[in-house]
Design an enzyme around this catalytic site. Structure first.
Site, mmCIF file in Angstrom:
data_model
loop_
_atom_site.group_PDB
_atom_site.id
_atom_site.type_symbol
_atom_site.label_atom_id
_atom_site.label_comp_id
_atom_site.label_asym_id
_atom_site.label_seq_id
_atom_site.Cartn_x
_atom_site.Cartn_y
_atom_site.Cartn_z
ATOM 1 N N TYR A 287 64.409 46.737 94.800
ATOM 2 C CA TYR A 287 65.725 46.121 94.902
ATOM 3 C C TYR A 287 66.471 45.826 93.601
ATOM 4 C CZ TYR A 287 62.595 42.012 94.754
ATOM 5 O OH TYR A 287 61.617 41.124 94.438
ATOM 6 N N CYS B 201 27.027 29.197 124.063
ATOM 7 C CA CYS B 201 25.624 29.421 124.416
ATOM 8 C C CYS B 201 24.739 28.214 124.155
ATOM 9 C CB CYS B 201 25.076 30.647 123.671
ATOM 10 S SG CYS B 201 24.817 30.340 121.921
ATOM 11 N N LYS C 228 68.790 30.951 101.998
ATOM 12 C CA LYS C 228 67.551 30.735 102.758
ATOM 13 C C LYS C 228 67.830 30.350 104.208
ATOM 14 C CE LYS C 228 63.861 30.599 100.503
ATOM 15 N NZ LYS C 228 63.451 29.727 99.458
ATOM 16 N N GLU D 78 71.316 41.879 100.947
ATOM 17 C CA GLU D 78 69.987 42.441 101.250
ATOM 18 C C GLU D 78 69.129 41.388 101.928
ATOM 19 O OE1 GLU D 78 68.471 43.632 97.408
ATOM 20 O OE2 GLU D 78 70.389 44.556 96.905
ATOM 21 N N ASP E 230 59.943 38.415 102.230
ATOM 22 C CA ASP E 230 59.005 37.341 101.919
ATOM 23 C C ASP E 230 57.663 37.946 101.520
ATOM 24 O OD1 ASP E 230 58.046 34.852 101.556
ATOM 25 O OD2 ASP E 230 57.915 34.321 103.673
ATOM 26 N N LYS F 156 66.084 39.024 102.257
ATOM 27 C CA LYS F 156 65.192 38.471 101.249
ATOM 28 C C LYS F 156 63.774 38.622 101.771
ATOM 29 C CE LYS F 156 64.448 34.511 98.246
ATOM 30 N NZ LYS F 156 62.994 34.533 98.287
ATOM 31 N N CYS G 151 27.854 30.207 114.998
ATOM 32 C CA CYS G 151 26.732 30.178 115.924
ATOM 33 C C CYS G 151 25.879 31.390 115.590
ATOM 34 C CB CYS G 151 27.232 30.288 117.359
ATOM 35 S SG CYS G 151 25.904 30.671 118.495
ATOM 36 N N CYS H 113 26.849 25.559 119.839
ATOM 37 C CA CYS H 113 27.850 26.549 120.202
ATOM 38 C C CYS H 113 28.368 26.265 121.618
ATOM 39 C CB CYS H 113 27.228 27.942 120.140
ATOM 40 S SG CYS H 113 28.291 29.209 120.813
ATOM 41 N N CYS I 77 24.409 34.725 122.163
ATOM 42 C CA CYS I 77 25.738 34.145 122.347
ATOM 43 C C CYS I 77 26.694 35.242 122.845
ATOM 44 C CB CYS I 77 26.219 33.569 121.022
ATOM 45 S SG CYS I 77 27.802 32.757 121.140
HETATM 46 S S1 IVH Z 1 66.670 40.336 93.399
HETATM 47 C C1 IVH Z 1 67.580 38.345 89.477
HETATM 48 N N1 IVH Z 1 66.436 41.118 95.874
HETATM 49 O O1 IVH Z 1 63.226 36.581 95.775
HETATM 50 C C2 IVH Z 1 67.225 39.191 90.631
HETATM 51 N N2 IVH Z 1 64.942 39.461 95.072
HETATM 52 O O2 IVH Z 1 63.911 33.936 94.612
HETATM 53 C C3 IVH Z 1 66.064 38.671 91.381
HETATM 54 N N3 IVH Z 1 63.290 38.754 96.723
HETATM 55 O O3 IVH Z 1 61.413 36.801 92.788
HETATM 56 C C4 IVH Z 1 65.503 39.599 92.352
HETATM 57 N N4 IVH Z 1 63.971 40.052 98.353
HETATM 58 O O4 IVH Z 1 60.526 38.041 94.811
HETATM 59 C C5 IVH Z 1 65.962 40.316 94.913
HETATM 60 N N5 IVH Z 1 66.334 41.913 98.041
HETATM 61 C C6 IVH Z 1 65.861 41.125 97.083
HETATM 62 C C7 IVH Z 1 64.758 40.265 97.298
HETATM 63 C C8 IVH Z 1 64.350 39.446 96.264
HETATM 64 C C9 IVH Z 1 63.103 39.145 97.988
HETATM 65 C C10 IVH Z 1 62.496 37.718 96.030
HETATM 66 C C11 IVH Z 1 61.935 38.149 94.706
HETATM 67 C C12 IVH Z 1 62.405 37.140 93.713
HETATM 68 C C13 IVH Z 1 62.762 35.998 94.596
HETATM 69 C C14 IVH Z 1 63.820 35.152 93.960
#
Ligand code: IVH
Length: 680
Positions: A239, A424, A327, A127, A131, A129, A439, A421, A444
């Site tokens: 998720y 102006c 990451k 999946e 942010d 990740k 300002c 400014c 302006c």
């Molecule tokens: S699974 C034990 N799935 O990543 C299972 N986490 O570093 C943990 N996150 O706190 C969660 N996308 O905020 C999972 N597809 C995803 C995610 C995900 C982002 C974040 C989540 C978690 C952090 C862990």
């Protein structure tokens, strides 16, 4: 006022005045936010005002009134978030930063733990990740009952009201097989689009912009006032399960499919793959398409698909052994700052912007970076000529992470906040409790547009026909630089516009003329003094009687006026201390705009009667008519409403006459009006 410093239960001095002031301020800022879409203060400033009011009302419950913004049922923010214990702890994930780590920390380790030979091909769920920030939702018999932030993993904060503002999230789950209890985890995030819009507004309002979409999402979700959250288009992808009663899933794949069927949003990019090679391929693929996604991801999350195997593997030191976060490397590059420019926003906020030696960061050429504000620039000690690390964190304009100090050679130049400014030349101010430098010059350029629109608007001078389009044309033809210039416009000026007829031009001119006679309260409001809304402007008009008197008022005097406290008083004094503002007011006066409160004749023959004058008057001037009406106790108002008693129509009367007829209001010709004045 520092409420925490007041330790006695007594009513603090001036509490009553401050409470009224706070209510008016909150009402005013609500209107700017929700109706006009031009907030003047930041969400946190709004929160601070709100909290101050809550605090005062807690201390002095006798001051609570049903219409106080704190008493609104259903939309009242809580003073703080309630703690919510998670049914099962919300774990974190171990990180891997490259292919090798993915292999060793995930696949090899799992097989070792499970005692499986290396040749076994595991099934993994991959999946993106997201942010954002993790939340837990609780659905009881399909109904969303509680939503909480991750917090420390064991206890989070109750953000149910705010989560409910997420449009894509069902408040009730549909279709078959919905379990009695479904605790589900997911990530709340902001799309890049929404993020950029929010930051744009914040920058324009002199608020520090959010560094990245994650911060913006967190800031939005943790708003005390859910109405503010509702304006931030948050999204969510679910998720992971928490406790579930009344449904069984054998794998993550099955789980995601089921919750998706029940109506919960699930990331469509999630994919089941075979073996660690599939995981690595997915990781690379995501890294490649990362820039084309409409939201920020900072890696991928890989999970052993089988729930049975997940249980066998278990967890170690607050992270599961069956999952890992892979990451992406940060999107950074080094480059040099060629110059630091000053940019003036719509509301006068002056922001430093770094002009960079162009550098490519993951396929995008970057040549500018925002320095956010002067405090941040000073904290990072950023100078012209510095070599800096630039990072793209989802924003169009990237941010400067840090200065590479080893690369300094002594020729670098620091840039101090400007005194004037750059657009102006007007002196700038730094408003207490705000990081922005602003300002406040009334002329302006970036501010003129908004100032004129506000000046002409309905609650202000109510200049009919002077809408956004006309203002844009006036500006692009260079016909106005200040609101005073409006009153020097001629018919020929208007005739230079696209799609402008003779009639329309005459109407505009007469609307401008009519506005000269508006009441003082409207005029004060029209000047656009920060924090001065319609009601405050009225109070000021009543208290001071003329703008000349108001201009001379001190903070101390102003705070003795009903409903006015230190914040508003200071803002008024700052406004009138600005020489540019004074010059514009002088010009307005020279153009005949100088409304004053006229002492009313109480009990006169026209007492309580409201008059509207419209069209071109030929038998007398408007000033004469106004004086006559007011001498006999009547009022002259700018627009026709049900409260209007008489509309006096001259030649070429337009929409006001039509409206009067629609409302069945008595319409008088000029002679009839004179007869009315003379009648006994
Ligand atoms: S699974 C034990 N799935 O990543 C299972 N986490 O570093 C943990 N996150 O706190 C969660 N996308 O905020 C999972 N597809 C995803 C995610 C995900 C982002 C974040 C989540 C978690 C952090 C862990």
């Amino acid at each position: 006022m520092q409420l925490s410093l007041l330790d006695s239960a007594e009513q603090p001095p001036n509490a009553e005045n401050r409470v009224t002031e706070l209510r008016l301020l909150l009402e005013h800022h609500n209107r700017r936010y929700y109706q006009l879409d031009t907030p003047e203060i930041s969400d946190s400033e709004y929160d601070a005002l709100f909290r101050e009011l809550l605090g005062l009302e807690e201390q002095c419950p006798e001051l609570i009134t049903p219409e106080s913004p704190t008493q609104r049922v259903g939309e009242a923010p809580t003073s703080r978030f309630r703690a919510v214990a998670h049914g099962l702890p919300m774990l974190s994930l171990e990180n891997a930063f490259n292919d090798e780590e993915i292999k060793s920390k995930l696949d090899a380790r799992i097989k070792k733990e499970l005692g499986l030979p290396d040749s076994v091909v595991m099934s993994y769920m991959c999946e993106p990740k997201m942010d954002g920030l993790a939340v837990e939702l609780v659905y009881e018999r399909g109904v969303l009952t509680v939503a909480s932030t991750r917090g420390d993993g064991v206890t989070g904060e109750d953000v149910t009201q705010n989560i409910r503002t997420i449009r894509a999230l069902p408040l009730r789950l549909t279709s078959e097989g919905v379990p009695d209890l479904l605790e589900i985890r997911g990530e709340v995030f902001l799309s890049l689009d929404a993020f950029q819009k929010i930051n744009q507004v914040r920058e324009e309002n002199g608020e520090p912009s959010f560094a990245n979409p994650r911060n913006a999402a967190a800031g939005s979700l943790r708003q005390l006032d859910p109405r503010i959250t509702a304006r931030r288009p948050l999204s969510i992808y679910c998720y992971a399960p928490g406790r579930v009663e009344g449904a069984l899933f054998s794998s993550q794949y099955e789980f995601l499919n089921a919750v998706s069927r029940w109506g919960l949003p699930v990331n469509p990019m999630a994919r089941r793959v075979d073996g660690v090679d599939g995981v690595v391929a997915y990781y690379h693929e995501m890294q490649e398409i990362r820039e084309s996604l409409p939201y920020e991801i900072d890696g991928t999350v890989i999970k052993v698909d089988s729930f049975q195997l997940q249980r066998e593997l278990g967890e170690k030191s607050r992270a599961p052994l069956w999952a890992i976060a892979c990451k992406f490397p940060p999107r950074q590059a080094e480059t040099q700052i060629e110059d630091i420019l000053l940019s003036v926003g719509r509301t006068g906020v002056i922001t430093p912007v770094a002009q960079l030696k162009p550098v490519e960061i993951s396929g995008v050429t970057v040549s500018r970076a925002t320095l956010h504000n002067w405090d941040e620039m000073a904290a990072k000690d950023i100078r012209i000529g510095d070599t800096v690390v630039v990072e793209r964190a989802g924003d169009v304009i990237p941010a400067i992470v840090r200065v590479v100090e080893e690369r300094r050679n002594g020729s670098e130049r620091a840039v101090l906040p400007p005194q004037n400014c750059p657009e102006c030349g007007s002196a700038v101010v730094r408003i207490t409790d705000e990081v922005a430098i602003r300002c406040i010059g009334i002329s302006c350029p970036p501010q003129i547009r908004e100032a004129i629109k506000h000046f002409a608007s309905r609650g202000a001078m109510d200049i009919e026909g002077l809408g956004d389009k006309v203002v844009e044309q006036l500006l692009s033809l260079g016909l106005v630089r200040t609101v005073a210039d409006l009153y020097r416009l001629t018919k020929d000026d208007f005739m230079r516009f696209e799609r402008m007829g003779d009639k329309l031009a005459s109407n505009l001119l007469s609307a401008l003329n009519v506005s000269k006679n508006c009441d003082l309260g409207r005029y004060i409001f029209a000047l656009g003094i920060r924090h001065v809304g319609e009601r405050t402007a009225k109070s000021l008009a009543q208290a001071y009687g003329s703008l000349a008197n108001l201009e001379k008022a001190t903070v101390e005097e102003l705070t003795s006026v009903r409903d006015i406290g230190a914040t508003v008083a200071q803002s008024i004094v700052t406004f009138f201390n600005n020489p540019d503002n004074r010059a514009v007011i002088k010009q307005l006066r020279e153009c005949g705009v100088d409304p004053a409160v006229v002492a009313k004749t109480v009990g006169g023959r026209l007492s309580g009667k409201n008059f509207v004058f419209t069209g071109a008057l030929t038998r007398f001037t408007r000033d004469y008519a106004r004086k006559q009406v007011e001498d006999q106790g009547g009022n002259v108002v700018g627009s026709v409403s049900r409260k209007t008693n008489y509309v006096v129509a001259g030649d070429e009367a337009g929409s006001k006459l039509i409206k009067a007829r629609e409302l069945g209001i008595t319409v008088l010709g000029e002679d009839e009006f004179l007869n009315l004045l003379e009648a006994h």
